[in-house]
Design a protein around this motif. Structure first.
Motif, PDB file in Angstrom:
ATOM      1  N   MET A   1       0.974  -1.109  -0.006  1.00 22.36           N
ATOM      2  CA  MET A   1      -0.098   0.057  -0.060  1.00 22.36           C
ATOM      3  C   MET A   1       0.659   1.269   0.059  1.00 22.36           C
ATOM      4  SD  MET A   1      -2.675  -0.914   2.701  1.00 22.36           S
ATOM      5  CE  MET A   1      -4.582   0.048   1.983  1.00 22.36           C
ATOM      6  N   CYS A   2       0.529   2.264  -0.819  1.00 17.89           N
ATOM      7  CA  CYS A   2       1.066   3.379  -0.657  1.00 17.89           C
ATOM      8  C   CYS A   2       0.405   4.667   0.022  1.00 17.89           C
ATOM      9  CB  CYS A   2       1.434   4.051  -2.221  1.00 17.89           C
ATOM     10  SG  CYS A   2      -0.319   4.094  -3.156  1.00 17.89           S
ATOM     11  N   THR A   3       1.059   5.530   0.186  1.00 22.87           N
ATOM     12  CA  THR A   3       0.512   6.694   1.057  1.00 22.87           C
ATOM     13  C   THR A   3      -1.072   7.169   0.675  1.00 22.87           C
ATOM     14  OG1 THR A   3       2.643   7.772   1.078  1.00 22.87           O
ATOM     15  CG2 THR A   3       0.984   8.976   1.784  1.00 22.87           C
ATOM     16  N   PRO A   4      -1.431   7.213  -0.657  1.00 17.98           N
ATOM     17  CA  PRO A   4      -2.848   7.715  -0.794  1.00 17.98           C
ATOM     18  C   PRO A   4      -3.838   6.616  -0.236  1.00 17.98           C
ATOM     19  CG  PRO A   4      -1.510   7.901  -2.686  1.00 17.98           C
ATOM     20  CD  PRO A   4      -0.638   7.199  -1.907  1.00 17.98           C
ATOM     21  N   ASP A   5      -3.325   5.211  -0.303  1.00 20.06           N
ATOM     22  CA  ASP A   5      -4.228   4.129   0.065  1.00 20.06           C
ATOM     23  C   ASP A   5      -4.179   4.275   1.710  1.00 20.06           C
ATOM     24  OD1 ASP A   5      -4.932   3.385  -2.564  1.00 20.06           O
ATOM     25  OD2 ASP A   5      -3.363   1.821  -2.368  1.00 20.06           O
ATOM     26  N   LEU A   6      -3.100   4.722   2.245  1.00 17.13           N
ATOM     27  CA  LEU A   6      -3.145   4.571   3.822  1.00 17.13           C
ATOM     28  C   LEU A   6      -4.050   5.668   4.314  1.00 17.13           C
ATOM     29  CD1 LEU A   6       0.549   3.988   4.687  1.00 17.13           C
ATOM     30  CD2 LEU A   6      -1.275   2.416   5.028  1.00 17.13           C
ATOM     31  N   PHE A   7      -4.024   6.977   3.479  1.00 11.85           N
ATOM     32  CA  PHE A   7      -4.808   8.037   3.880  1.00 11.85           C
ATOM     33  C   PHE A   7      -6.089   7.722   3.662  1.00 11.85           C
ATOM     34  CE2 PHE A   7      -7.104  11.924   2.443  1.00 11.85           C
ATOM     35  CZ  PHE A   7      -7.309  12.623   3.295  1.00 11.85           C
ATOM     36  N   LEU A   8      -6.870   6.744   2.484  1.00 10.33           N
ATOM     37  CA  LEU A   8      -7.981   6.441   2.245  1.00 10.33           C
ATOM     38  C   LEU A   8      -8.441   5.596   3.533  1.00 10.33           C
ATOM     39  CD1 LEU A   8      -8.235   5.963  -1.474  1.00 10.33           C
ATOM     40  CD2 LEU A   8      -9.390   7.753   0.020  1.00 10.33           C
ATOM     41  N   GLY A   9      -7.561   4.465   4.095  1.00  7.47           N
ATOM     42  CA  GLY A   9      -7.708   3.927   5.052  1.00  7.47           C
ATOM     43  C   GLY A   9      -8.409   4.539   6.291  1.00  7.47           C
ATOM     44  N   LEU A  10      -7.662   5.609   6.630  1.00  2.00           N
ATOM     45  CA  LEU A  10      -7.896   6.325   7.764  1.00  2.00           C
ATOM     46  C   LEU A  10      -9.258   7.330   7.647  1.00  2.00           C
ATOM     47  CD1 LEU A  10      -4.306   7.665   8.964  1.00  2.00           C
ATOM     48  CD2 LEU A  10      -5.614   6.037   9.780  1.00  2.00           C
ATOM     49  N   TYR A  51     -11.760  -3.254   2.289  1.00  6.50           N
ATOM     50  CA  TYR A  51     -11.381  -4.323   1.112  1.00  6.50           C
ATOM     51  C   TYR A  51     -11.338  -3.722  -0.140  1.00  6.50           C
ATOM     52  CZ  TYR A  51     -13.028  -7.743  -2.275  1.00  6.50           C
ATOM     53  OH  TYR A  51     -13.279  -8.685  -3.150  1.00  6.50           O
ATOM     54  N   ILE A  52     -12.122  -2.454  -0.408  1.00  2.00           N
ATOM     55  CA  ILE A  52     -12.271  -2.112  -1.896  1.00  2.00           C
ATOM     56  C   ILE A  52     -11.025  -1.285  -1.908  1.00  2.00           C
ATOM     57  CG2 ILE A  52     -13.424  -0.092  -3.065  1.00  2.00           C
ATOM     58  CD1 ILE A  52     -14.857  -2.761  -2.978  1.00  2.00           C
ATOM     59  N   ILE A  53     -10.499  -0.757  -0.892  1.00  2.80           N
ATOM     60  CA  ILE A  53      -9.055  -0.024  -0.749  1.00  2.80           C
ATOM     61  C   ILE A  53      -7.924  -1.055  -1.370  1.00  2.80           C
ATOM     62  CG2 ILE A  53      -7.293   1.249   0.373  1.00  2.80           C
ATOM     63  CD1 ILE A  53      -9.740   2.577   1.984  1.00  2.80           C
ATOM     64  N   SER A  54      -8.041  -2.154  -0.598  1.00  2.00           N
ATOM     65  CA  SER A  54      -7.026  -3.142  -0.905  1.00  2.00           C
ATOM     66  C   SER A  54      -7.225  -3.671  -2.222  1.00  2.00           C
ATOM     67  CB  SER A  54      -6.973  -4.085   0.424  1.00  2.00           C
ATOM     68  OG  SER A  54      -8.181  -4.964   0.257  1.00  2.00           O
ATOM     69  N   LYS A  55      -8.477  -3.826  -2.634  1.00  2.00           N
ATOM     70  CA  LYS A  55      -8.540  -4.547  -3.981  1.00  2.00           C
ATOM     71  C   LYS A  55      -8.227  -3.547  -5.085  1.00  2.00           C
ATOM     72  CE  LYS A  55     -12.518  -6.490  -6.532  1.00  2.00           C
ATOM     73  NZ  LYS A  55     -13.881  -6.643  -6.772  1.00  2.00           N
ATOM     74  N   PHE A  56      -8.421  -2.342  -4.935  1.00  4.97           N
ATOM     75  CA  PHE A  56      -7.728  -1.427  -6.276  1.00  4.97           C
ATOM     76  C   PHE A  56      -6.770  -0.493  -5.603  1.00  4.97           C
ATOM     77  CE2 PHE A  56     -12.645  -2.119  -6.806  1.00  4.97           C
ATOM     78  CZ  PHE A  56     -12.635  -2.570  -7.880  1.00  4.97           C
ATOM     79  N   PRO A  57      -5.616  -1.026  -5.475  1.00  3.34           N
ATOM     80  CA  PRO A  57      -4.541  -0.158  -4.974  1.00  3.34           C
ATOM     81  C   PRO A  57      -4.093   1.006  -5.875  1.00  3.34           C
ATOM     82  CG  PRO A  57      -3.685  -2.023  -5.735  1.00  3.34           C
ATOM     83  CD  PRO A  57      -5.080  -2.310  -5.752  1.00  3.34           C
ATOM     84  N   GLU A  58      -3.475   1.770  -5.451  1.00  2.00           N
ATOM     85  CA  GLU A  58      -2.890   2.921  -6.417  1.00  2.00           C
ATOM     86  C   GLU A  58      -1.812   2.429  -7.356  1.00  2.00           C
ATOM     87  OE1 GLU A  58      -3.601   6.131  -6.985  1.00  2.00           O
ATOM     88  OE2 GLU A  58      -5.550   6.128  -5.997  1.00  2.00           O
ATOM     89  N   SER A  59      -1.808   2.675  -8.498  1.00  2.00           N
ATOM     90  CA  SER A  59      -0.653   1.967  -9.360  1.00  2.00           C
ATOM     91  C   SER A  59       0.163   3.267  -9.591  1.00  2.00           C
ATOM     92  CB  SER A  59      -1.201   1.343 -10.564  1.00  2.00           C
ATOM     93  OG  SER A  59      -2.103   2.383 -11.346  1.00  2.00           O
ATOM     94  N   TYR A  60       1.460   2.985  -9.295  1.00  2.00           N
ATOM     95  CA  TYR A  60       2.756   3.888  -9.503  1.00  2.00           C
ATOM     96  C   TYR A  60       3.620   3.282 -10.355  1.00  2.00           C
ATOM     97  CZ  TYR A  60       0.595   7.734  -6.759  1.00  2.00           C
ATOM     98  OH  TYR A  60      -0.393   8.607  -6.188  1.00  2.00           O
TER      99      TYR A  60
END
Length: 141
Positions: A1-10, A51-60
């Protein structure tokens, strides 16, 4: 997970549908499912959002750069080129003042146009001298 995904998780902890809307869109099946799960309870909506956040990770994913000579490939040699400006000869007359784009032919056509002349050796006026003739109301606060 990258930073945008962690922010979305919070952010999902505060409001679970918002990260789902960011990842899948406002009018998607996952969005409707998440809203229904949030209506059933906070925890099911939160788990679904994670679950949705982990299913669609940010692709860099970056494109691969072709190997060049600096990277140690075949014939890996680097050539440095030093560029120096051409030296211009100095003017032969040493008594001439440098001309910085203005010309002074000794004419007073600028003075006739209404602009004031200035003395070369005189210092500029002080603030008190500059506002001496000013008729504006000034208070001493």
């Amino acid at each position: 997970m990258c930073t945008p995904d962690l922010f979305l998780g919070l952010l999902a902890i505060l409001f679970p549908p918002l990260p789902v809307w960011v990842k899948t869109g406002l009018c998607s099946a996952d969005s409707i499912i998440n809203i229904l799960l949030c209506m059933l309870g906070y925890i099911p909506g939160l788990i679904h959002a994670w679950y949705i956040i982990s299913k669609f990770p940010e692709s860099y994913e970056y494109e691969a750069v072709p190997q060049d000579g600096e990277r140690g490939g075949p014939g890996g040699r680097v050539t440095y080129v030093f560029v120096q400006p051409e030296r211009q000869p100095k003017p032969s007359s040493s008594s001439a003042q440098p001309n910085y784009g203005s010309t002074n032919n000794g004419s007073t056509s600028a003075n006739a146009a209404g602009s004031s002349s200035h003395d070369e050796g005189r210092a500029p006026p002080t603030y008190a001298e500059a506002v001496k003739g000013d008729n504006k109301v000034q208070t001493q606060d």
